[in-house]
Design an enzyme around this catalytic site. Structure first.
Site, PDB file in Angstrom:
ATOM      1  CB  CYS A   1      83.229  28.511  38.058  1.00  0.00           C
ATOM      2  SG  CYS A   1      84.695  28.969  37.136  1.00  0.00           S
TER       3      CYS A   1
ATOM      4  CG  HIS B   1      80.411  27.346  34.252  1.00  0.00           C
ATOM      5  ND1 HIS B   1      80.102  28.464  34.986  1.00  0.00           N
ATOM      6  CD2 HIS B   1      81.752  27.374  34.098  1.00  0.00           C
ATOM      7  CE1 HIS B   1      81.203  29.146  35.260  1.00  0.00           C
ATOM      8  NE2 HIS B   1      82.227  28.504  34.729  1.00  0.00           N
TER       9      HIS B   1
ATOM     10  CD  GLU C   1      76.468  28.397  35.077  1.00  0.00           C
ATOM     11  OE1 GLU C   1      76.577  27.279  35.617  1.00  0.00           O
ATOM     12  OE2 GLU C   1      77.413  29.208  35.022  1.00  0.00           O
TER      13      GLU C   1
END
Ligand SMILES: Nc1ncnc2c1ncn2[C@@H]1O[C@H](COP(=O)(O)OP(=O)(O)O)[C@@H](O)[C@H]1O
Ligand SMILES: [Mg+2]
Lengths: 753, 236, 79, 79
Positions: free
Chosen positions: B91, B208, B210
């Site tokens: 990002c 993302h 994560e």
């Protein structure tokens, strides 16, 4: 050299929203005439916004104690205990007037303010909620406000990195000229790191950190307390611009300072900026402050003491540290690209003393500014009078013709602004950052994981201005009940709440009546549900020359899900073939409903009744059923009634990365169809269970004296509702295609944001 | 063989997914991971650097524009030139890599001009990379995005090179893996969601990973990316 | 003290969504004669130094930081 | 076909976080002589119509849509 000793004329008093009596009291307090700086300070601190002069006596009715309360109202935010070594800090705040004038910056700075209230306590913000109210969505004005407010909240929250996890969005004509923007933040704090806004220890330095002081929002405090006339609309220079990047730095720096034990007391500079933060901090510690205006970091040239004291520039904090620790404080701030400047010190004498160019320009006893029990404090003993309109507000169900085009009515409701899906709003909010959002927006409550603890937080923000307008006491009760109900639908035990009381002009006895009764209703419900109030905010004067807003208390509830397996559920149907159970009874109540408004264009009572014991029993049933793994999904019945709730259960899986699941429902009824399908009888929920667990659920329900009715089964791609009136030998069937109703559900609001 | 890898997560002023990356790597995947302050120069010891998401410097000029001048960035090209060193920008981290010229192209505002936070589907276009070796070619991953400026743009020549050299790693697709205009949430050229440098050791992606680590968060597909890196480094 | 006025615009061929959206909005509002809208940045800077040096510096700053040469071009004047 | 060049900047006294942040970044990069940076918008529009009418229209458009009169001011030229 500024000359502040000017003649205080009636004109000037009026500009400062002070009356003659208040002015005379100021003279008595000081033993002399005030100068203009002092007048400005009194004006700000005695404004409704800071003094709560109308609301304070009424707010005393709220229960504020309980075994979980670590910090009740009175601080920057309230805190509840988890009994797991951490506290949960939360608070809600309004930014209505600034958002009406400048929606983007107004909403953004509103989020900024409430975030600061949380991290000044030493708590790391983990969630934001937003409660929004606008006028008619078909008007360009509302669309402009909606667009600005939503993008402002997104701009701020996203940048700071705190997820906006839930909210509510309501459209009602009474908010056409006064939109409501309430924002709530939740934070977690190590129990032994909790900080308060106290200026303890004479001689300790007062440090200023964060953004520079500009002429933003001067008159902001008194501005926020005056009715929004056209003239005020033009006072545009008081617009504050949001700087979320600065906030993020301030957040990290503040938490680091607290973590390193460098903070004695800390508070953000909110309404009435430096004046209120410093005097409140001194008041809480029983001390005084001495501040040198020349040292205050300024953004603009030639700012005088009056302007500096009353500026509402954003992203600023005031901190008291131990004498000798200044260098350490500065070092941490420097690391974050910020500065700390010593602007004064704590003094023993309980006074607010301001110096400029070596001369004293304000010298006021602290208590006169902050202590509502102080002799001359302008507390108002307002009396409420029951409003005229309430005398003739209720309809008789028989006056409303029983409709037969039920499918059409359903379609109209599902696409109406207040019921339709708000996904295009929360899609603009980063609701996943921090990787704790276990239940995303689009369920009754958001569920937030607390990493490393056997704990989930569940939270929801709710209000219903129309109910409160039609029946202030009952409406107040329902606001609390609904917020608690939403939280319990996830499986959480509601623990405590914060509230934002949005009302019209309190000097009007009829408005004051609404206020009193609503608070009484809320207090009653709070006691019954054992959910104390730990923080809150009052916003008065939400009215235009045309009308006052509906009295709108907004409740932000927080609940716990505890235990190793942290069991929680969402509102949507999870599997095909599960049994659908209706908990609670449906009464013939159509007053105050969305149905009555949208279909019959009527805002009339009676508001649905609520029995708090029943309500509690319903919540208990759900919590127990979820905890034991029996209940697979749970959704309460609110706006739009049973039919809408069922549709939401079918559709909202799609908002959570899963699929829509249909249902086949069979209802036996003895009440009229519109009340059955769209009535808003309280204390009801739709839950699903596996066939083999049905009996266990019924046992839990009956133990709690809640009626549990098996009404159908999940599956397929349609929502089919069969209704049978055995007594009348009559039946009726709704047969809805999920794809079609999903499309309708996605209009209403989503196409405007 | 159970040696843990060393991940360094770069913290810029305004980063806000740094803690999430730390959690994903340390708590979920049990690797060594720590923060690297943006002024630090000492990054040699890490196997893999993570440039996390967020709003470095508020993204006030252009996303990533100011962060690329952070001190830590001076050592990053050196780092990337070494053998067996990897960088992943997620990002805002991707945006920084673009601004720094470590990856080609630039980011524009999303085509609807709004911030978008939601789960999206991406296809894995190339599995022969350190970042995707655990995936199957064409596999659809469900991973969230959260950005306002993720509309990837590059000129035609660059695009052709990316295609020819197989450096496009992820593309936005529908749940069946079809690359459609409708699935192209932010308007990126060629539906691009993630690309790699020529050498093959720097990945930039908008989604993302994560955030997709445990089923409670909606997907575990993000693990595949981290696990690919871990496997790759351990093998080499 | 000199002042630099800097204009940053998107390169031709870069489809910047903001300009397009504003254009469409204007046409919808009734301004049908608007043909093309391009939104860029306008930056004002106060700088100390002599004119020659400033020129070189501003150019450098634009190139390095203020504009992204992949998508943007810039122009400036010193007054 | 005429071209309008529009400059939108923040009103005096209004906090301008973007410019402030860029200013700090430039100083940190070594450009210590940069004293103040303010970032606004620069908009180019192609418009059909006669000059007088265009002027009025552009003014209207700036006021209604392009600039936020609460915090921004604008200026434009038609060429
Ligand atoms: N402004 C908003 N911001 C974030 N989430 C919102 C907003 N408005 C509505 N929502 C979400 O939409 C869902 C439905 O809201 P609402 O109809 O108020 O639910 P309920 O009737 O259960 O209180 C909830 O998950 C709520 O959090
Ligand atoms: Mg609900």
């Amino acid at each position: 050299m500024n000359n502040y000793d000017i003649e205080i004329t009636d004109e000037i008093l009026k500009e400062h929203n002070l009356n003659k009596e208040e002015y005379n009291n100021i003279i008595k307090i000081l033993g002399r005439k005030p100068n203009i700086v002092e007048l400005g300070v009194f004006s700000a601190m005695w404004s409704e916004h800071c003094s709560y002069k109308h609301s304070k006596p009424v707010l005393k009715k709220f229960p504020t104690k309980g075994k979980y309360v670590l910090q009740g109202p009175g601080e920057n935010a309230g805190i509840i205990d988890t009994k797991l070594g951490i506290g949960i800090a939360f608070k809600i705040e309004s930014h209505n007037h600034p958002s009406s004038v400048e929606p983007f910056q107004g909403a953004a700075t509103g989020v900024g303010g409430i975030l600061r209230d949380i991290f000044t306590m030493g708590a790391r913000p983990v969630a934001i909620l937003d409660s929004l109210r606008f006028g008619n969505i078909k008007t360009l004005k509302t669309q402009h406000l909606l667009h600005g407010v939503v993008s402002g909240i997104a701009f701020y929250g996203n940048c700071v990195g705190v997820p906006t996890v839930a909210g509510e969005t309501v459209f009602e004509d009474s908010y056409q000229d006064n939109c409501l923007v309430n924002a709530m933040t939740i934070g977690i704090v190590n129990k032994n790191k909790i900080k308060k806004g106290i200026a303890k220890g004479a001689g300790n330095p007062i440090m200023y950190i964060g953004a520079l002081t500009g002429r933003d929002g001067i008159h902001g405090a008194s501005f926020a307390s005056a009715e929004l006339t056209e003239e005020n609309q033009k006072r545009r220079s008081s617009v504050q611009v949001a700087d979320p990047f600065m906030e993020k730095l301030l957040l990290e720096a503040t938490l680091e300072l607290i973590d390193k034990n460098l903070v004695i007391g800390i508070q953000d500079m909110g309404a009435a900026g430096l004046t209120s933060s410093s005097s409140e901090m001194a008041y809480r510690a029983g001390t005084g402050v001495e501040i040198d205006i020349d040292k205050v970091p300024k953004r603009e040239l030639n700012m005088n003491a009056y302007e500096v004291l009353l500026s509402e520039s954003q992203e600023r904090m005031l901190l008291v540290c131990k004498k000798g620790n200044e260098k350490k404080v500065e070092k941490i701030l420097r690391k974050w690209g910020l500065h700390a400047v010593k602007i004064g010190k704590v003094i023993k004498e309980q006074k607010f003393k301001i110096y400029e160019n070596g001369k004293i320009v304000a010298d006021i006893p602290i208590r006169a500014l902050t202590d509502s029990s102080y002799k001359y404090f302008p507390l108002k003993k307002q009396k409420g009078i029951k409003p005229e309109y309430l005398k003739n507000i209720n309809i008789n169900n028989d006056d409303i013709k029983v409709p037969d085009n039920i499918e059409e009515i359903f379609k109209k409701l599902i696409s109406s602004p207040n019921i339709s899906c708000k996904s295009n709003i929360w899609r603009q909010y980063d609701h996943m950052v921090q990787t704790n959002t276990f239940t995303l927006p689009g369920s009754d409550a958001a569920v937030i994981n607390i990493k490393g603890k056997d704990l989930l937080l569940s939270t929801s923000v709710d209000g219903n201005g129309r109910y409160v307008y039609l029946d202030p006491f009952t409406g107040g009760m329902i606001a609390v009940a609904e917020a608690a109900r939403n939280v319990s639908m996830s499986g959480a035990q509601p623990i405590a709440f914060t509230n934002c009381l949005n009302f019209g002009n309190p000097e009007d006895p009829e408005i004051f009546y609404q206020f009193q009764k609503a608070v009484e209703g809320m207090a009653y419900a709070a006691k019954k549900l054992n959910t104390p109030v730990i923080s809150g905010n009052v916003s008065f004067y939400n009215e235009s020359p045309q009308n006052a807003i509906y009295p709108t208390p907004v409740v932000g509830m927080v609940g716990y899900i505890k235990g190793k397996n942290k069991r929680y559920v969402k509102q949507y149907f999870k599997n095909e073939g599960d049994i659908i159970v209706l908990l609670g009874e449906t009464k013939e109540e159509i007053g105050a409903s969305e149905y009555l408004k949208e279909i019959h264009n009527m805002v009339k009572g009676p508001v649905p009744g609520i029995d708090m014991a029943k309500e509690k029993a319903l919540q208990k049933t759900c919590i127990e059923g979820i905890k034991n793994g029996i209940i697979i999904s749970a959704h309460d019945i609110s706006k739009g009634g049973l039919a809408v709730a069922l549709a939401e259960c079918c559709l909202s899986g799609k908002l959570h990365n899963e699929k829509a699941i249909g249902a086949y429902i069979e209802l036996q009824s003895d009440i009229r169809i519109d009340a059955l399908l769209f009535g808003e009888t309280q204390s009801r929920a739709i839950v699903t269970v596996k066939r083999e667990n049905l009996l266990r659920l019924k046992r839990i329900a009956s133990k709690n004296k809640i009626i549990a009715t098996e009404i159908g089964k999940t599956g397929g791609d349609r929502l089919i509702i069969n209704i049978d009136w055995a007594a009348k030998k009559y039946s009726k069937k709704l047969n809805l295609d999920l794809n079609e109703i999903e499309k309708l559900w996605m209009t209403g609001v989503n196409e405007y944001v | 063989m159970n040696k843990k890898l060393k991940f360094g997560i770069v913290v810029f002023p305004g980063s806000n997914c740094d803690a999430d990356c730390l959690w994903a790597l340390k708590d979920v995947l049990n690797q060594e991971a720590e923060f690297i302050w943006h002024e630090s120069k000492n990054i040699k010891k890490y196997d893999c650097l993570v440039l996390p998401g967020g709003f470095s410097y508020g993204d006030y000029l252009r996303s990533g524009a100011i962060a690329r001048f952070a001190k830590v960035m001076e050592s990053i090209s050196d780092f990337a030139n070494k053998k067996n060193k990897f960088i992943i920008g997620i990002c805002n981290g991707f945006q920084i890599l673009l601004e720094a010229g470590l990856l080609p192209g630039a980011m524009l505002h999303n085509k609807n001009l709004k911030f978008i936070c939601e789960y999206v589907n991406i296809t894995v276009e190339n599995t022969n990379t350190p970042f995707t070796n655990r995936c199957a070619k064409g596999q659809v991953l469900k991973i969230p995005i959260a950005h306002g400026e993720g509309n990837y743009y590059c000129d035609e020549r660059t695009l052709n090179t990316l295609i020819a050299k197989d450096k496009i790693i992820f593309r936005y697709c529908d749940s069946n893996g079809m690359i459609t205009d409708e699935a192209n949430v932010n308007g990126s050229i060629y539906n691009i969601a993630g690309i790699m440098n020529t050498k093959g050791n720097i990945l930039g992606m908008m989604p993302h990973p994560e955030r997709a680590m445990i089923k409670e968060l909606g997907s575990e597909d993000g693990r595949l990316i981290w696990q690919s890196i871990i496997d790759y480094i351990k093998k080499s | 003290m000199a002042k630099a006025k800097i204009y940053i615009t998107f390169k031709d061929g870069v489809l910047e969504p903001q300009g397009k959206t504003v254009n469409a909005a204007l046409v919808k509002m009734g301004y049908k004669n608007i043909k093309d809208v391009r939104i860029g940045k306008y930056i004002e800077m106060e700088i100390d130094g002599n004119n020659e040096k400033i020129k070189k510096e501003v150019d450098e700053i634009c190139d390095k930081l203020l504009a992204n040469p992949n998508i943007e071009k810039y122009d400036f004047e010193i007054i």
